[in-house]
Write an enzyme that holds these catalytic residues in place. Structure first.
Site, PDB file in Angstrom:
ATOM      1  N   CYS A 174      11.250   7.602 147.124  1.00 57.18           N
ATOM      2  CA  CYS A 174       9.244   7.114 148.290  1.00 57.18           C
ATOM      3  C   CYS A 174       8.921   8.163 148.828  1.00 57.18           C
ATOM      4  CB  CYS A 174       9.984   6.296 150.069  1.00 57.18           C
ATOM      5  SG  CYS A 174      10.964   4.832 149.594  1.00 57.18           S
ATOM      6  N   GLY A 202       7.388   7.131 143.817  1.00 56.21           N
ATOM      7  CA  GLY A 202       7.922   5.595 143.932  1.00 56.21           C
ATOM      8  C   GLY A 202       7.288   5.196 143.610  1.00 56.21           C
ATOM      9  N   ASN A 234      11.217   7.490 153.454  1.00 50.77           N
ATOM     10  CA  ASN A 234      11.649   8.437 152.556  1.00 50.77           C
ATOM     11  C   ASN A 234      13.417   8.396 153.333  1.00 50.77           C
ATOM     12  OD1 ASN A 234      11.463  11.527 151.270  1.00 50.77           O
ATOM     13  ND2 ASN A 234      12.102   9.465 150.178  1.00 50.77           N
ATOM     14  N   GLY A 235      14.233   7.683 152.225  1.00 44.18           N
ATOM     15  CA  GLY A 235      15.359   8.519 152.712  1.00 44.18           C
ATOM     16  C   GLY A 235      16.790   7.611 152.560  1.00 44.18           C
ATOM     17  N   TYR A 280      13.586  19.060 140.216  1.00 41.70           N
ATOM     18  CA  TYR A 280      12.437  17.636 140.073  1.00 41.70           C
ATOM     19  C   TYR A 280      11.649  17.416 141.159  1.00 41.70           C
ATOM     20  CZ  TYR A 280      12.250  13.972 137.046  1.00 41.70           C
ATOM     21  OH  TYR A 280      12.129  12.316 136.416  1.00 41.70           O
TER      22      TYR A 280
END
Ligand code: SF4
Length: 488
Positions: A20, A46, A121-122, A261
């Site tokens: 996300c 995302g 996000n998480g 990444y």
């Protein structure tokens, strides 16, 4: 975030996927357009669904849908319909292979104190455990996301103000969260006490901005102010910016894979430019795993900065021996073995003239399932390479992530199931070497990994999970797998 325990990666992708991106702005007449632009810059975090919620004069405006930002917000009338000078947005990647409309964020709820929207996000590692209790108490869930647990905890809290209720709710959850939330005309940003996922504060003229990464500030011309600190809650309203640190301090454990990444190379996180970090990782990789060769070739795009660093350190010329086709959509990456292999060929092509008769050092950022590496090596050999030496710019990924990154189950992780020698044989290289965990920390400016205080989350390499995995151990203990599978 959907429940990610156990981790899914059911799409069969051969890279871990960030799940996300979040963005928020307060005090700008073009709030919705700027949020859409910010989310566009965060598209790599995302691509399966997106949403924006704005607020004006006591009313909330929302648009959410499957697909990427251009799919959802390319039409000007959609942006015009999102009124107000304050709002939040979210990019979502689904772990399930399908995106249920009710899971698309920002989630929204009408609380006693007014409307509340949240973008996350998480991943919360005890969300299922809490959800079961809440359901037993009569809470009705609208989605299958872990994020909704937060909404119910806030709604049922007896604390007085929204902020106090939010603090009480967050005090009960475990795991990783970087949040952008909206309560009437207040924009709220929070980062979990370990600071596992990123969140930055920016400024655009008189308005304030929250974003997962600095690249989302750049796209709207906002300046970077600072990273939100681990465990910090930030409140932005017409009186300005207020900050609080309401949680018990925890050791800082930012996700090191963001540098390897996930994050965009032009982002700077916690003072470190991602591109520079990747180059330094490549330099360390060359120091540790040097081998005589004629050319250094990156697996594009993610292997490029590390390959540049490798070439610089080793003195071996850097060449674009593999060309990536940027116009391949995800349509081609279907979850079957045969099509997955075809997908690799559609995406990459060997530059035969560059590779023929050369001893090639092939640099990639990580190996997850090993399927892509096998096809890439096959392609490089077919192009006439004399030998192929694969160098991986991270330690072996031998453990799944439970903090918001979609990785396969451990049983499907190449490095969890094979030794380095076995992996080399399977993917068909003359030699294979990974960056050591100490080398990774040296690239991050440390002297090595301090096991008592690593400073980063590196659990997918070491198995040292900084936050306990309550749902996972609960599953093992009481066999609630079918319940969880249904939720996923
Ligand atoms: Fe990042 Fe790996 Fe930790 Fe997940 S387990 S947060 S991917 S370092």
């Amino acid at each position: 975030m959907a429940y990610a325990s156990p981790p899914a990666n059911e799409s069969g992708a051969d890279k871990p996927r960030e799940e996300c991106g979040v963005f928020g702005i307060h005090g700008h007449a073009d709030a919705a357009a700027l949020i859409a632009l910010g989310l566009h810059a965060l598209q790599h975090r995302g691509q399966e669904a997106a949403g924006i919620v704005t607020f004006e004069d006591g009313r909330f405006f929302s648009h959410r849908g499957p697909g990427n930002i251009a799919d959802n917000f390319g039409d000007e009338s959609v942006i015009r319909g999102l009124q107000g000078n304050i709002g939040i947005g979210h990019n979502r990647y689904s772990t399930t292979g399908e995106t249920l409309a009710r899971n698309i964020q920002p989630l929204f709820a009408d609380l006693a104190s007014g409307g509340f929207a949240i973008a996350h996000n998480g991943n919360l590692t005890n969300a299922l455990t809490i959800r079961r209790k809440l359901v037993a108490d009569g809470c009705l869930f609208q989605s299958t996301t872990d994020t909704e647990v937060l909404i119910h905890l806030i709604a049922t809290s007896r604390a007085e103000s929204l902020v106090e209720r939010m603090v009480a709710a967050l005090g009960q959850v475990e795991g990783a969260y970087s949040l952008a939330a909206l309560h009437n005309d207040t924009l709220i940003g929070v980062r979990d006490p370990h600071g596992i996922r990123p969140l930055v504060l920016g400024r655009l003229e008189n308005s304030h901005v929250l974003a997962s990464e600095t690249c989302a500030l750049d796209i709207i011309g906002a300046s970077y102010v600072r990273d939100i600190a681990p465990g910090e809650m930030i409140l932005i309203d017409s009186d300005g910016v207020r900050t609080a640190h309401p949680f018990t301090p925890q050791p800082h454990r930012f996700c090191v894979f963001e540098y390897i990444y996930f994050a965009r190379p032009d982002s700077t996180i916690e003072g470190r430019n991602v591109y520079e970090s990747r180059k330094r990782i490549g330099i360390e990789l060359a120091r540790e795993t040097h081998i005589p060769a004629d050319i250094v070739v990156p697996v594009p795009d993610s292997g490029v900065p590390a390959a540049l660093g490798y070439a610089e350190q080793s003195g071996i010329p850097y060449e674009l021996g593999i060309i990536r086709n940027h116009y391949v959509g995800r349509t081609f990456i279907e979850p079957t073995e045969r099509i997955r292999h075809l997908g690799v060929k559609l995406k990459h092509n060997a530059n035969n003239e560059v590779i023929r008769d050369k001893r090639v050092v092939l640099v990639d950022d990580s190996i997850v399932r090993g399927t892509t590496s096998t096809k890439i090596v096959e392609m490089v050999r077919a192009a006439g390479a004399r030998s192929v030496h694969m160098r991986i710019a991270s330690p072996p990924t031998a453990n799944s992530c439970f903090y918001g990154v979609d990785t396969p189950d451990r049983s499907e992780l190449f490095a969890a199931q094979n030794t380095v020698e076995e992996m080399a044989r399977i993917i068909g290289v003359d030699s294979l070497a990974f960056l050591s965990i100490d080398g990774l920390y040296r690239a991050m400016g440390e002297t090595g990994r301090d096991p008592d205080s690593p400073g980063y989350c590196d659990a997918c390499f070491t198995g040292d999970y900084p936050v306990r995995l309550t749902d996972l151990s609960g599953r093992k203990a009481d066999g609630q797998l079918s319940f969880m599978t249904r939720l996923a």
